[in-house]
Write an enzyme that holds these catalytic residues in place. Sequence first.
Site, PDB file in Angstrom:
ATOM      1  N   TYR A 142      -1.684   0.139 -11.589  1.00  0.00           N
ATOM      2  CA  TYR A 142      -0.426   0.850 -11.354  1.00  0.00           C
ATOM      3  C   TYR A 142       0.576  -0.147 -10.792  1.00  0.00           C
ATOM      4  O   TYR A 142       0.248  -0.926  -9.888  1.00  0.00           O
ATOM      5  CB  TYR A 142      -0.649   1.982 -10.353  1.00  0.00           C
ATOM      6  CG  TYR A 142       0.615   2.735  -9.967  1.00  0.00           C
ATOM      7  CD1 TYR A 142       1.272   3.550 -10.891  1.00  0.00           C
ATOM      8  CD2 TYR A 142       1.147   2.639  -8.680  1.00  0.00           C
ATOM      9  CE1 TYR A 142       2.415   4.245 -10.537  1.00  0.00           C
ATOM     10  CE2 TYR A 142       2.296   3.346  -8.320  1.00  0.00           C
ATOM     11  CZ  TYR A 142       2.927   4.142  -9.251  1.00  0.00           C
ATOM     12  OH  TYR A 142       4.061   4.845  -8.901  1.00  0.00           O
ATOM     13  N   ASP A 237       1.183  -8.679  -9.261  1.00  0.00           N
ATOM     14  CA  ASP A 237       1.699  -7.561  -8.472  1.00  0.00           C
ATOM     15  C   ASP A 237       0.868  -7.495  -7.194  1.00  0.00           C
ATOM     16  O   ASP A 237      -0.222  -6.929  -7.174  1.00  0.00           O
ATOM     17  CB  ASP A 237       1.599  -6.262  -9.278  1.00  0.00           C
ATOM     18  CG  ASP A 237       2.063  -5.062  -8.454  1.00  0.00           C
ATOM     19  OD1 ASP A 237       2.351  -5.247  -7.253  1.00  0.00           O
ATOM     20  OD2 ASP A 237       2.115  -3.949  -9.008  1.00  0.00           O
ATOM     21  N   LYS A 265       4.967  -2.799   0.633  1.00  0.00           N
ATOM     22  CA  LYS A 265       4.067  -2.291   1.683  1.00  0.00           C
ATOM     23  C   LYS A 265       4.117  -3.130   2.970  1.00  0.00           C
ATOM     24  O   LYS A 265       5.035  -2.974   3.760  1.00  0.00           O
ATOM     25  CB  LYS A 265       2.646  -2.164   1.125  1.00  0.00           C
ATOM     26  CG  LYS A 265       2.617  -1.164  -0.074  1.00  0.00           C
ATOM     27  CD  LYS A 265       1.216  -0.846  -0.525  1.00  0.00           C
ATOM     28  CE  LYS A 265       1.165  -0.090  -1.835  1.00  0.00           C
ATOM     29  NZ  LYS A 265       1.289   1.348  -1.757  1.00  0.00           N
TER      30      LYS A 265
HETATM   31  N1  PMP Z   1       2.383  -1.978  -7.329  1.00  0.00           N
HETATM   32  C1  PMP Z   1       1.234  -1.659  -6.723  1.00  0.00           C
HETATM   33  C2  PMP Z   1       0.039  -2.535  -6.920  1.00  0.00           C
HETATM   34  C3  PMP Z   1       1.147  -0.510  -5.939  1.00  0.00           C
HETATM   35  O1  PMP Z   1      -0.017  -0.196  -5.365  1.00  0.00           O
HETATM   36  C4  PMP Z   1       2.292   0.304  -5.777  1.00  0.00           C
HETATM   37  C5  PMP Z   1       2.272   1.556  -4.931  1.00  0.00           C
HETATM   38  N2  PMP Z   1       1.081   2.055  -4.554  1.00  0.00           N
HETATM   39  C6  PMP Z   1       3.474  -0.083  -6.413  1.00  0.00           C
HETATM   40  C7  PMP Z   1       3.485  -1.232  -7.170  1.00  0.00           C
HETATM   41  C8  PMP Z   1       4.719   0.734  -6.265  1.00  0.00           C
HETATM   42  O2  PMP Z   1       5.236   0.589  -4.991  1.00  0.00           O
HETATM   43  P1  PMP Z   1       6.217   1.715  -4.391  1.00  0.00           P
HETATM   44  O3  PMP Z   1       5.411   2.952  -4.245  1.00  0.00           O
HETATM   45  O4  PMP Z   1       6.677   1.113  -3.098  1.00  0.00           O
HETATM   46  O5  PMP Z   1       7.337   1.861  -5.354  1.00  0.00           O
END
Ligand code: PMP
Length: 426
Positions: A142, A237, A265
């Site tokens: 994701y 990511d 995060k």
């Molecule tokens: N990339 C990863 C690996 C994530 O785990 C997440 C959110 N869990 C995101 C992108 C998206 O981040 P956000 O919820 O801050 O938009």
Amino acid sequence: MQKSEALFTRAQKTIPGGVNSPVRAFKAVGGTPRFITKADGAYMWDADGKQYIDYIQSWGPMVLGHNNAQIREAVIEASYNGLSFGAPTEAEVIMAELVSELVPSMEMVRMVNSGTEATMSAIRLARGYTSRNKIVKFEGCYHGHADSLLVKAGSGALTLGVPSSPGVPANVAEHTLTVEYNNLDSVKEIFEAHGDDIACIIVEPVAGNMNCIPPVEGFLEGLRAICDQYGSVLIFDEVMTGFRVSRGGAQERYNIKPDLTCLGKVIGGGMPVGCFGGRRDIITHIAPTGPIYQAGTLSGNPVAMAAGLAALTQIKQPGLYDSIFENTQTLVDGFQALADKHNISLTTNIAGSMFGIFFTDVEKVTNYKQAINCNTEQFNKFYHGMLEQGVYLAPASYEAGFVSKAHDAAVIEQTLAAADKVFSTL
Ligand code: PMP
């Protein structure tokens, strides 16, 4: 639970599903989501006053524990000078320097407000830089909810992407090629077919959105080599893994240098912050130094930067991660030993302070298909049992767990005592 139940009923009248992000609604596990009133260290309290040991940690940001005093003070202090200026500040410069120091492959960085913005912008940058359209992602990874990333594979590895959400146009999704995590052959195949039009590979270097699945040996190295061979951009990511599986993220832990990195995060210390960056010769193609557009009214917000800087300054201290990793290992080993004791088929994964438990006969879970074939019924029972015992795990079997600095040996012991009771009821 009376207050949470009442709030949930009321919330559903004006908020879709009663929540502002879907997984919070407990749809996967059933029951009423707990409305939270405060959090401190390893603990959270719900509207009915019940205390929980929290292994979600706001879905990752709170590696120092909830309500960290230095972050809180920094936010209060910054707020006295105004909440947003829409003009550059010194805090942004210090933040960029600090990120570059902690994650050296990020020679230059651009701040945004979420992980979604970071990955969306990095993809646009990779496409603009290479003048190519297609992107490669992995099944079960994701990367936020931008259109081109809300795509899963069709039947075969070479099938063009189909949207996994209504509202994503098919002709956007068709540029997203989805292959199997930890399977280099599937990546090679897709590059043999489309390599000249692949702008980038985007990957969670430790997958954390299909439970926790670390890369198998050689996987990340292989992605690096394939990107080099075809002139594609390798995007890590690290929204979840950054400052989490190691101080310098997964790229430090596994010693692989991506071209671009996305962070979120932990970098915001609990405030809405994301960031992307990497090779200078690539990132200078974004506005205003280049033609690829990217912007944000609140990007680099002074209060958010103050929170992030207070977090990263503490993260920089030597030895911070030693006890967190040790406690995570104790927790995971404990879950395994207790499951074995109660004759429950369970396997675990761990990467630094991220962990996953899988109710399955499979010895080691390494891909999405294995992750989704676990016993969700048993997980849901375990989940509710633990919640009852005051342990707050992620309310879905496809989510990773997180341990923070505040989860000391006593907290881990308390968690395992609860697990012993709950396993005995399964
Ligand atoms: N990339 C990863 C690996 C994530 O785990 C997440 C959110 N869990 C995101 C992108 C998206 O981040 P956000 O919820 O801050 O938009």
